[in-house]
Design an enzyme around this catalytic site. Structure first.
Site, short mmCIF file in Angstrom:
data_model
loop_
_atom_site.label_atom_id
_atom_site.label_comp_id
_atom_site.label_asym_id
_atom_site.label_seq_id
_atom_site.Cartn_x
_atom_site.Cartn_y
_atom_site.Cartn_z
N PHE A 161 37.21 40.62 38.64
CA PHE A 161 38.62 41.04 38.72
C PHE A 161 39.57 39.86 38.44
CE2 PHE A 161 41.95 41.78 42.23
CZ PHE A 161 42.86 42.37 41.36
N ILE A 162 39.59 38.88 39.33
CA ILE A 162 40.54 37.77 39.18
C ILE A 162 40.13 36.87 38.01
CG2 ILE A 162 41.58 35.76 40.32
CD1 ILE A 162 41.04 37.27 43.03
N ASN A 213 27.16 36.05 36.62
CA ASN A 213 25.85 36.70 36.73
C ASN A 213 25.95 38.22 36.73
OD1 ASN A 213 26.79 37.32 39.26
ND2 ASN A 213 25.32 36.09 40.40
N THR A 229 29.11 41.72 40.49
CA THR A 229 30.16 42.76 40.57
C THR A 229 31.01 42.78 39.30
OG1 THR A 229 31.40 41.13 41.83
CG2 THR A 229 30.53 43.00 43.07
N GLY A 230 30.82 41.79 38.44
CA GLY A 230 31.64 41.71 37.23
C GLY A 230 31.13 42.64 36.15
N SER A 266 39.80 31.77 50.82
CA SER A 266 40.24 33.08 51.31
C SER A 266 41.10 32.99 52.56
CB SER A 266 39.00 33.93 51.61
OG SER A 266 39.37 35.11 52.26
N TYR A 311 30.89 35.61 55.31
CA TYR A 311 31.64 35.38 54.06
C TYR A 311 32.58 34.18 54.21
CZ TYR A 311 35.64 36.47 50.91
OH TYR A 311 36.67 36.41 50.01
N ILE A 355 40.04 57.56 53.64
CA ILE A 355 39.70 57.29 55.05
C ILE A 355 40.44 56.03 55.49
CG2 ILE A 355 37.82 56.76 56.68
CD1 ILE A 355 37.25 59.41 55.43
N ARG A 404 48.85 43.87 55.68
CA ARG A 404 48.23 42.94 54.73
C ARG A 404 49.30 42.32 53.83
NH1 ARG A 404 45.05 43.45 57.97
NH2 ARG A 404 42.90 44.18 57.86
#
Ligand SMILES: NC(=O)c1ccc[n+]([C@@H]2O[C@H](COP(=O)([O-])OP(=O)(O)OC[C@H]3O[C@@H](n4cnc5c(N)ncnc54)[C@H](O)[C@@H]3O)[C@@H](O)[C@H]2O)c1
Length: 308
Positions: free
Chosen positions: A11-12, A32, A35-36, A112, A135, A194, A203
């Site tokens: 994403f970023i 890798n 998730t990309g 983060s 994390y 949900i 946030r």
């Protein structure tokens, strides 16, 4: 100028890679594809070098002027399932630090805001981390090691503590995507959203375009250190859903359930003074404009993720 973007199919990272290409950089992406997705790079695929490998493979790359390190498993539940990921993330990071020292290049890396979990806002860089999950546990030593490499070998670095980043090209993250994407997807699919608790948790949302700008400013800056990358203003989930509903011109079905998560954080909000005063970074995307742009992007996709 040559840049390496680890996690550049994510994403970023894909947004960073695209801005760099547009600014005339020669760009290598190392990803890798956990998730990309290479689709995130389709606009620039002819103009970059793509390496489908682990971030530590940076060791075999030629000299770059700057490294943007986004290539680490990007969500807390991934580490709960496999705590060894903490060690892997740190080990990859050491390879990156050594590469940057050897090649005398600036390192800009993703940290983060979860480092602040447990503190009341505003969240300031001087707060001592209160780590509550694996994390984040992996993030804190990364920041410490960058500082050590700076003291011992003169490493030039900026670690950026991202707050809640939203925008387009998040579909390959699926259930790990930002709440803005998830709300829009539910709206487009007309399915129930949900919500943990009553939706009053807050946030600090920052648009991915602003996060890219922070990265580029950090890369060009002569400053070293850790900087918040947030807006300095937080919104409740209920407010965010309301903004999405206004933009989509439809009500989103909602179901509030008891929060099943331990160590859940109620309010996250950046103190933006340090990044503004030292780096000269201030976000410029207005939240409603950013959400509208994300909606326009997701609306034109053939399908959006259908997650629980
Ligand atoms: N999105 C946010 O709100 C947010 C907030 C705080 C921090 N971050 C951090 O910013 C970074 C980028 O996040 P994102 O939202 O773009 O997530 P993302 O999952 O879309 O991007 C991570 C990318 O890195 C790749 N990757 C993962 N492990 C890798 C490895 N070992 N070697 C090479 N590539 C690897 C993935 O395939 C993916 O393309 C992550 O480190 C994330 O933890 C993100």
């Amino acid at each position: 100028m040559k840049a390496i973007v680890t996690g550049g199919a994510g994403f970023i990272g894909s947004h960073i890679a695209e801005r760099l290409v547009n600014e005339g950089y020669s760009v290598t992406v190392i990803d890798n594809l956990h998730t990309g997705d290479k689709k995130n790079l389709k606009k620039i695929s002819e103009k970059i070098k793509f390496v489908q490998k682990n971030a530590s493979s940076i060791k075999t790359e030629g000299k770059a002027d700057v490294v943007f390190h986004e290539g680490i498993y990007s969500s807390s539940p991934m580490y709960r399932e496999d705590p060894e990921l903490m060690g892997k993330a740190i080990s990859d990071f050491i390879s990156i630090l050594e590469y940057c020292v050897k090649n005398d290049c600036k390192l800009v890396f993703a940290s983060s805001s979860s480092i602040y979990n447990g503190y009341p806002p505003p969240h300031t860089e001087t707060m001592f981390p209160k780590v509550k999950d694996f994390y984040t546990e992996a993030r804190y030593p990364m920041e410490r090691f960058a500082d050590l490499f700076n003291q011992m070998y003169g490493l030039k670095y900026c670690g950026l503590r991202y707050f809640s980043v939203y925008g387009d090209k998040e579909e390959s993250k699926g259930k790990f995507a930002n709440m803005v994407s998830q709300i829009i997807w539910k709206g487009l699919l007309d399915k129930e959203l949900i919500i943990y608790g009553d939706g009053s948790q807050r946030r600090d949302l920052i648009n991915v375009g602003d996060v890219v700008s922070a990265n580029i400013i950090a890369a060009k800056s002569g400053e070293n250190g850790i900087f918040n990358v947030g807006n300095g203003k937080s919104y409740t989930f209920n407010e965010i859903i309301g903004m999405v509903e206004d933009i989509m011109q439809r009500k989103i079905k909602r179901k509030n359930i008891e929060n099943p998560l331990k160590n859940y954080v109620d309010v996250v909000e950046a103190d933006t003074a340090k990044s503004r005063e030292i780096l000269g970074f201030s976000p410029s995307v207005k939240i409603k404009d950013g959400i509208k742009a994300a909606y326009e992007y997701y609306k034109q996709l053939k399908k959006v993720p259908d997650i629980l």
